[in-house]
Motif scaffolding. Structure first.
Motif: not given
Length: 610
Positions: A349-366
């Motif tokens: 779940x941490x990977x799923x949520x992190x990718x959807x909500x950009x954590x970390x955003x890696x320069x792309x926060x949207x």
């Protein structure tokens, strides 16, 4: 028309000195009537002695000279009392203005004047009305030091920038309303671009039903669509999961009640295989159907089979059989791969949520969540899950994570009629609207039909950008939302031009009519693959119908292998002693972020510049 002033023998007052130094070319008329909120100015419609009267226009601001202060008024009506026009000149007109506030000169020379809403010194009969000074107009819209972004220019004076307080606009939620084709999406794209620069800590999730925002934010966004979304079924709450199983149709209460116990048993079985799925009532580690812990569809089906085999369950067998069919049908449906993919059984779940909500955003926060290819019967449930996760993330991060959830076509998820829409989605979004700002979860609402939007949601949006609205009901809803004395500004809602908007609320100093900046054509929403294409008569454009039908079916080719279908093979999973073992650890790689356990390429996310 103008008040005659004679020199007196005594010392001149500040009022007289100001009048004497007043530029005649700025004098337009005199006050002949005033009440608590409005005034009438008598003036001539003709140009007299080089004095231009072209500033008597509906929608313009003027000022009334009161000596130490100048009352600011908004022109909302102009007319002749006798409804007759004389070519010989001398056409006396009445100008009706709404009193907005007053400008005061600074006590020290060189300082900027200040503007206050409301009136403390009302205009007297005969007070001189004139064209508003540029510095006074700037003072009217000054944000008093609040962090601001420039989104365009004033409609009255394009030399003056239109600024909004970005922190207040976000924290207290905002709405963009306007009919189709007036530039709502373009305005939203501009606001997002400016907000990302001003607030580097901001993450944005766009619910994009038309797949248009990714093209306007190519360097800031990643795309998630029906083929790249991974949202495990076990993260859905009972109501949301039932919405998927019943495909948006009316639910059977008996089956939903059974599902509540069956899901809880399957979760217990996954956490503790020795329990045999027996639930422990009470206790701190009790698991319910809404607890976001993993379980397997195979275990869920197995629980149903075991119940059907019980002698005392004869009366429940039809409902259990129907429920089993629904579950197996949904799990085998290729359109629902994003929920039932076999790799999602892992507790990631941490990977799923992190990718959807950009954590970390890696320069792309949207994140642009493109819903055009998503099955319509699951859109509501997915939006409910995402809205709920957004609030929970902000809450449990203790305000360190700042999230903006932007809802395009918001009236779909939050309709005014409580009988329509999906209740969990409405509740999740309402929770953000009411409590989100306390924890750093913000809401942006975009709609062309504010009259069909839940009024509670709109009332929580403290900043509103109202673009052209033709529908009377929609106009009335927006008028009811304005709280200050500039309500007459909204009388222009039906006649505003492209990119024009009336902004009011916490994000601006006072109600402001503005024109948004013009975006480059390549950055307009929807300016992607097919943007700008026109039909040329007489040309035969090839259409691959076979490819279109294949996409409609959305079924893998036989040679690709039905890997997806294997994960619902109940007999294989039930007989495999290793199927509950933890997955093998992933090898480290250059793009693996050890801090968050995230891999930017995971779940098929692709940067827009590829």
């Amino acid at each position: 028309m103008f008040v005659e002033r004679e020199a007196s023998g005594g010392e001149a007052t500040s009022q007289e000195r100001r009048d004497a130094s007043q530029n005649d070319r700025r004098i337009l008329g005199n006050v002949v009537h005033c009440d608590g909120s409005r005034a009438i100015i008598s003036a001539y419609a003709d140009e007299l002695e080089g004095v231009s009267t072209s500033h008597w226009r509906v929608g313009r601001m003027i000022s009334i000279n009161l000596g130490t202060t100048r009352t600011v008024g908004l022109v909302y009506a102009i007319g002749k009392t006798d409804h007759a026009w004389s070519e010989a000149g001398g056409n006396l007109i009445e100008v009706k203005v709404e009193l907005v506030g007053e400008v005061r000169d600074a006590p020290e020379a060189g300082q900027k004047p200040t503007f206050d809403r409301g009136i403390t010194n009302y205009p007297h009969i005969g007070a001189i009305a004139h064209r508003i000074r540029s510095r006074d107009l700037q003072a009217v819209y000054d944000l008093a030091g609040r962090r601001s972004i420039t989104v365009g220019s004033l409609s009255q004076d394009e030399e003056i920038a239109a600024n909004i307080a970005i922190d207040d606009t976000l924290a207290r939620h905002f709405a963009v309303v306007g009919t189709t084709g007036v530039g709502k999406s373009t305005a939203v794209s501009l606001l997002l671009r400016k907000a990302i620069v001003a607030r580097p800590d901001l993450r944005v999730l766009i619910l994009d039903p038309h797949n248009e925002f990714a093209a306007s934010l190519p360097e800031h966004s990643v795309r998630i669509d029906a083929s790249t979304l991974d949202l495990p079924f076990w993260i859905f709450r009972l109501e949301e999961f039932a919405e998927v199983l019943f495909r948006g149709r009316e639910q059977e209460p008996e089956e939903v009640d059974m599902l509540r116990d069956l899901i809880a048993s399957a979760k217990s079985l996954y956490r503790n295989p020795a329990s045999g799925g027996v639930l422990r009532r009470g206790g701190g580690d009790a698991v319910t159907a809404d607890t976001p812990v993993p379980y397997r569809i195979a275990d869920l089906v197995k629980q149903i089979d075991e119940r059907m085999g019980l002698l005392d369950a004869k009366g429940d067998r039809p409902a259990l059989k129907s429920l089993k069919t629904r579950i197996e049908s949904a799990a085998a449906d290729p359109r629902y791969r994003f929920m039932f993919n076999s790799r999602l059984i892992e507790d990631t779940i941490h990977e799923t949520v992190g990718n959807i909500f950009r954590v970390p955003h890696n320069g792309r926060p949207v994140t642009c969540f493109e819903m055009a290819g998503l099955p319509s019967e699951v859109v509501n449930a997915v939006c409910s899950v995402l809205a709920r996760l957004a609030f929970d993330l902000a809450l449990w991060s203790e305000g360190r994570l700042k999230l903006l959830l932007l809802c395009e076509e918001a009236h779909r998820y939050m309709p005014a009629d409580a009988r329509l829409g999906f209740a969990p989605t409405r509740h999740a979004l309402s929770r953000i609207a009411k409590e989100g700002r306390k924890y750093g979860c913000y809401l942006g609402v975009v709609t062309q039909r504010p009259g069909e939007l839940d009024p509670t949601i709109l009332s929580q949006c403290s900043t509103v950008f109202a673009m052209r609205l033709a529908n009377e009901q929609d106009q009335a809803i927006v008028r009811s939302a304005i709280a200050d004395s500039s309500a007459s500004t909204l009388s222009f809602l039906s006649s505003m031009g492209q990119r024009e908007a009336i902004a009011f609320g916490e994000g601006v100093a006072t109600t402001m009519r503005l024109k948004f900046e013009k975006l480059d054509a390549a950055l307009l929403p929807g300016s992607g693959k097919h943007a700008g294409e026109t039909f040329v008569e007489g040309t035969d454009q090839e259409v691959d119908l076979a490819a279109i039908v294949e996409r409609l079916r959305n079924v893998p080719r036989p040679q690709q292998g039905m890997v997806f279908a294997e994960q619902v093979d109940t007999a294989r999973q039930a007989g495999d002693p290793d199927y509950r073992k933890a997955p093998a650890p992933r090898p480290p790689s250059e793009d693996f972020d050890l801090r968050y356990g995230l891999k930017p390429a995971t779940f098929g996310m692709r940067p827009q510049n590829e």
